[in-house]
Design a protein around this motif. Sequence first.
Motif, PDB file in Angstrom:
ATOM      1  N   SER A  31      85.515  -7.605  44.895  1.00 22.67           N
ATOM      2  CA  SER A  31      86.405  -6.926  46.005  1.00 22.67           C
ATOM      3  C   SER A  31      86.515  -7.456  47.208  1.00 22.67           C
ATOM      4  CB  SER A  31      85.979  -5.255  45.938  1.00 22.67           C
ATOM      5  OG  SER A  31      84.717  -5.403  46.785  1.00 22.67           O
ATOM      6  N   PRO A  60      82.680   6.052  46.356  1.00 16.58           N
ATOM      7  CA  PRO A  60      83.915   5.976  47.271  1.00 16.58           C
ATOM      8  C   PRO A  60      84.477   4.438  47.472  1.00 16.58           C
ATOM      9  CG  PRO A  60      81.792   6.180  48.487  1.00 16.58           C
ATOM     10  CD  PRO A  60      81.594   6.334  47.145  1.00 16.58           C
ATOM     11  N   ARG A  63      86.804   4.272  44.332  1.00 14.63           N
ATOM     12  CA  ARG A  63      87.860   5.114  44.518  1.00 14.63           C
ATOM     13  C   ARG A  63      88.990   4.095  45.498  1.00 14.63           C
ATOM     14  NH1 ARG A  63      85.841   9.656  47.056  1.00 14.63           N
ATOM     15  NH2 ARG A  63      85.185  10.316  44.830  1.00 14.63           N
ATOM     16  N   GLU A  64      88.156   3.461  46.395  1.00 14.31           N
ATOM     17  CA  GLU A  64      89.043   2.773  47.302  1.00 14.31           C
ATOM     18  C   GLU A  64      89.866   1.631  46.463  1.00 14.31           C
ATOM     19  OE1 GLU A  64      88.263  -0.320  51.017  1.00 14.31           O
ATOM     20  OE2 GLU A  64      86.971   1.403  51.254  1.00 14.31           O
ATOM     21  N   ASP A  67      92.773   2.708  44.771  1.00 14.16           N
ATOM     22  CA  ASP A  67      93.844   3.191  45.239  1.00 14.16           C
ATOM     23  C   ASP A  67      94.834   1.904  45.487  1.00 14.16           C
ATOM     24  OD1 ASP A  67      93.106   5.701  45.773  1.00 14.16           O
ATOM     25  OD2 ASP A  67      92.445   5.268  47.677  1.00 14.16           O
TER      26      ASP A  67
END
Length: 89
Positions: A31, A60, A63-64, A67
Motif C-alpha cells: 500500500s 481500518p 477499509r482505506e 475505498d
Amino acid sequence: MFQGQIDFGAATPVTDTAIQDVLFERGMYWSSGRAGIVDLVAAHKWFNLAALKGRVDAIPMRREVADMMSDVEIAAAQRDARAWMVTAH
C-alpha cells in the motif's frame, strides 16, 4: 549458504502473533509503494489476511485501501486471500 549449527534448545519460538505482524507488514509494503509501485489488490489481500488472523489495526487499513479500489479489484483481492488460505494451511 549457511554452514553452521542451530541450537534448537536455545531457539526462541515464534509467537502466535508473528504471522499477523508479517501479513500486516506485507499490506503496508504494497500500500505504501515501497516496491516502487502501489498494488492495492495485494495490499487489500494482506490486510484482509492479517485481520482474519486477529490483527485489529488491519481492518481500518483494509477499509482505506478498499475505498480506492473498484468492486472488481476487491473481488480479486478476496479471491487471492482465499487462495492463500487454502495453500498456506
